[in-house]
Design a protein around this motif. Structure first.
Motif, PDB file in Angstrom:
ATOM      1  N   GLY A 253     -14.836 -43.675  -3.619  1.00 18.29           N
ATOM      2  CA  GLY A 253     -14.791 -44.888  -2.821  1.00 18.29           C
ATOM      3  C   GLY A 253     -16.198 -45.259  -2.362  1.00 18.29           C
ATOM      4  O   GLY A 253     -17.134 -44.454  -2.431  1.00 18.29           O
ATOM      5  N   TYR A 254     -16.342 -46.485  -1.906  1.00 17.24           N
ATOM      6  CA  TYR A 254     -17.635 -46.928  -1.392  1.00 17.24           C
ATOM      7  C   TYR A 254     -18.082 -46.065  -0.206  1.00 17.24           C
ATOM      8  O   TYR A 254     -17.268 -45.629   0.614  1.00 17.24           O
ATOM      9  N   SER A 255     -19.382 -45.848  -0.132  1.00 11.22           N
ATOM     10  CA  SER A 255     -19.981 -45.116   0.991  1.00 11.22           C
ATOM     11  C   SER A 255     -21.465 -45.438   1.011  1.00 11.22           C
ATOM     12  O   SER A 255     -21.966 -46.185   0.163  1.00 11.22           O
ATOM     13  N   THR A 256     -22.173 -44.856   1.971  1.00  9.17           N
ATOM     14  CA  THR A 256     -23.616 -45.088   2.027  1.00  9.17           C
ATOM     15  C   THR A 256     -24.323 -44.534   0.802  1.00  9.17           C
ATOM     16  O   THR A 256     -25.380 -45.035   0.409  1.00  9.17           O
ATOM     17  N   THR A 257     -23.752 -43.505   0.202  1.00 11.46           N
ATOM     18  CA  THR A 257     -24.347 -42.926  -1.012  1.00 11.46           C
ATOM     19  C   THR A 257     -23.742 -43.502  -2.295  1.00 11.46           C
ATOM     20  O   THR A 257     -24.200 -43.193  -3.389  1.00 11.46           O
ATOM     21  N   ASN A 258     -22.694 -44.309  -2.159  1.00 10.37           N
ATOM     22  CA  ASN A 258     -22.052 -44.960  -3.314  1.00 10.37           C
ATOM     23  C   ASN A 258     -21.764 -46.424  -2.962  1.00 10.37           C
ATOM     24  O   ASN A 258     -20.612 -46.832  -2.809  1.00 10.37           O
ATOM     25  N   PRO A 259     -22.807 -47.229  -2.837  1.00  6.38           N
ATOM     26  CA  PRO A 259     -22.612 -48.628  -2.439  1.00  6.38           C
ATOM     27  C   PRO A 259     -22.037 -49.452  -3.576  1.00  6.38           C
ATOM     28  O   PRO A 259     -22.026 -49.017  -4.731  1.00  6.38           O
TER      29      PRO A 259
END
Length: 330
Positions: A253-259
């Motif tokens: 899912g989206y995250s700060t490490t997976n924008p």
């Protein structure tokens, strides 16, 4: 909401239609027998992954408020079934699942509770007349955080019912001795069951005729192959099959490490060789918050196949499910 979320192009090419028609009219394995039963015709088409995706469901609520884990279509009675881990502090560790029955437009039609079954990465639906039989993992074993099935189970969908691993309504299968983390999907175009499992820590797929497995003929396995290394095992999110190809979904899912646009990949694998054919970074549903990839299934709509995959969104305690599909065949 936009139905088209990826690159521009024709949704279904003339070549794809011709391939689909040829695959059904002149099946590649219409002849041949296993366990005394004729094998189903196998369509030759393969989904082209580097093509547009279209929206089937958008931010749809399910029976529970947790993320979608998997989905499957009843292509006879035109329903969608989904699996979630039941909400609660110990349900993931216990392997408690919730099944939701939906119309094709996302209206909730019913639910079931499954206690101790597993994590729900994949499920199968076997229509029998107006009734649906579900195929899921069962006898979940906990790793301290989640539970993973050690057997497969077949049982009739009964609205509002709760089943445990000891319920008499379950028929259980363990086709490969020593296999762990068993899940399954059903290819409606061939009536094959595809089982993903682990042997000595390695993820593998085994393919059976559904009727053979139901009859206990586990020695009539059609294919058995290792999952390609390119698939992200740590973030594997679902699979399905159509014809001679298995399709997998992996990513976060989206995250700060997976924008955005994220790292969600769809991969195709030729089950006859175990070789990876195509791997594609999908941007379907890129405007969703969270956008965690979850689950794959084949829908047959007026005979035409669609490669469907799920995306979870929404805040914790209010998750929603979106479903996208690809339909171009080569």
């Amino acid at each position: 909401m936009s139905g088209l979320q990826e690159s521009a192009g024709q949704a279904l090419s003339r070549r794809g239609l011709l391939k689909f028609g040829a695959g059904l009219a002149a099946a590649t394995t219409a002849a041949g027998f296993a366990g005394g039963q004729a094998r189903a015709a196998v369509p030759e088409g393969r989904f082209l992954l580097d093509t547009p995706s279209y929206n089937r469901l958008w931010k749809n609520p399910l029976h529970d408020v947790t993320v979608l884990q998997s989905l499957a279509f009843d292509n006879v009675n035109n329903h969608i079934y989904t699996a979630q881990v039941q909400s609660g502090s110990t349900t993931a560790k216990n392997g408690d699942l919730v099944i939701t029955k939906l119309s094709l437009t996302g209206t909730k039609l019913g639910y079931m509770i499954l206690k101790g079954f597993g994590h729900g990465v994949a499920i199968g639906v076997e229509p029998v007349g107006a009734t649906a039989y579900l195929w899921t993992e069962t006898d979940g074993a906990s790793d301290g955080e989640n539970a993973w099935g050690r057997k497969l189970a077949r049982f009739r969908f009964v609205n509002g019912a709760t089943r445990t691993t000891a319920s008499a309504e379950l028929t259980k299968y363990a086709p490969i001795a020593g296999a762990t983390s068993l899940t399954c999907a059903i290819d409606p175009s061939t009536n094959r069951l595809i089982m993903r499992h682990r042997m000595n820590g390695q993820a593998r797929f085994a393919v059976y005729l559904l009727d053979d497995l139901k009859a206990g003929r586990t020695d009539n396995k059609l294919y058995d192959f290792a999952e390609p290394l390119a698939v992200d095992l740590a973030n594997f999110q679902g699979y399905t099959a159509y014809g001679n190809y298995v399709y997998t979904l992996d990513g976060h899912g989206y995250s700060t490490t997976n924008p955005p646009p994220g790292d969600t990949y769809v991969t195709s694998i030729d089950m006859r060789t175990g070789a990876q054919v195509e791997r594609f970074l999908t941007q379907a549903g890129k405007s969703l918050d969270l956008r965690e990839p979850e689950g794959m299934a084949i829908q047959l709509e007026n005979g035409a196949p669609k490669l469907c995959f799920g995306l979870a969104s929404g805040a914790a305690g209010a998750r929603r499910a979106s479903v996208f599909f690809k339909e171009t065949l080569v």
